[in-house]
Write a protein that holds these residues in place. Structure first.
Motif, short mmCIF file in Angstrom:
data_model
loop_
_atom_site.label_atom_id
_atom_site.label_comp_id
_atom_site.label_asym_id
_atom_site.label_seq_id
_atom_site.Cartn_x
_atom_site.Cartn_y
_atom_site.Cartn_z
N HIS A 48 -40.49 -45.40 -57.07
CA HIS A 48 -41.02 -46.58 -56.38
C HIS A 48 -42.39 -46.91 -56.98
CE1 HIS A 48 -43.21 -48.42 -52.87
NE2 HIS A 48 -42.19 -49.24 -53.04
N VAL A 49 -42.50 -48.05 -57.63
CA VAL A 49 -43.76 -48.48 -58.25
C VAL A 49 -44.51 -49.42 -57.31
CG1 VAL A 49 -44.78 -49.65 -60.24
CG2 VAL A 49 -42.76 -48.21 -60.55
N ALA A 50 -43.81 -50.40 -56.77
CA ALA A 50 -44.37 -51.35 -55.81
C ALA A 50 -43.26 -51.70 -54.82
CB ALA A 50 -44.88 -52.60 -56.52
N TYR A 54 -38.91 -50.99 -58.68
CA TYR A 54 -38.48 -49.61 -58.82
C TYR A 54 -38.07 -49.37 -60.27
CZ TYR A 54 -38.09 -49.16 -53.75
OH TYR A 54 -38.36 -49.11 -52.41
N ILE A 55 -38.30 -48.16 -60.75
CA ILE A 55 -37.74 -47.74 -62.03
C ILE A 55 -36.54 -46.87 -61.69
CG2 ILE A 55 -38.10 -46.41 -64.13
CD1 ILE A 55 -41.04 -47.20 -64.01
N TYR A 56 -35.36 -47.28 -62.11
CA TYR A 56 -34.11 -46.61 -61.78
C TYR A 56 -33.46 -46.16 -63.07
CZ TYR A 56 -29.53 -45.83 -59.71
OH TYR A 56 -28.35 -45.26 -59.29
N PHE A 57 -33.09 -44.88 -63.16
CA PHE A 57 -32.50 -44.34 -64.38
C PHE A 57 -30.99 -44.36 -64.29
CE2 PHE A 57 -31.47 -40.37 -66.98
CZ PHE A 57 -31.34 -41.09 -68.14
N THR A 58 -30.38 -45.10 -65.18
CA THR A 58 -28.93 -45.14 -65.30
C THR A 58 -28.58 -45.19 -66.78
OG1 THR A 58 -26.93 -46.26 -64.57
CG2 THR A 58 -28.78 -47.66 -65.16
#
Length: 71
Positions: A48-50, A54-58
């Motif tokens: 969770h950045v803001a 979100y930065i989500y790894f896929t």
């Protein structure tokens, strides 16, 4: 007339270099983020950045947007 053309060309060259520099910096930042996500996150983990970011790894097995040429 020649002085005006030289000044205009010099200004365009400077603007072109600035654009190239911004693009290069953006690409370097993009690659650093991708590398840090690949090495530091587990599959389907998110950061969770803001509230809206979100930065989500896929993993993407295909080309852009998961498209594939051969199934």
């Amino acid at each position: 007339m020649k002085i005006v053309n030289k000044n205009l060309m010099r200004k365009q060259q400077t603007e072109g270099r600035m654009v190239a520099l911004i693009v290069a910096i953006a690409l370097i930042i993009d690659q650093i983020i991708k590398l840090s996500v690949k090495l530091g996150m587990r599959l389907h983990e998110s950061i969770h950045v803001a509230d809206w970011f979100y930065i989500y790894f896929t993993e993407n097995n295909g080309m852009a947007f998961g498209m594939e040429i051969f199934n």
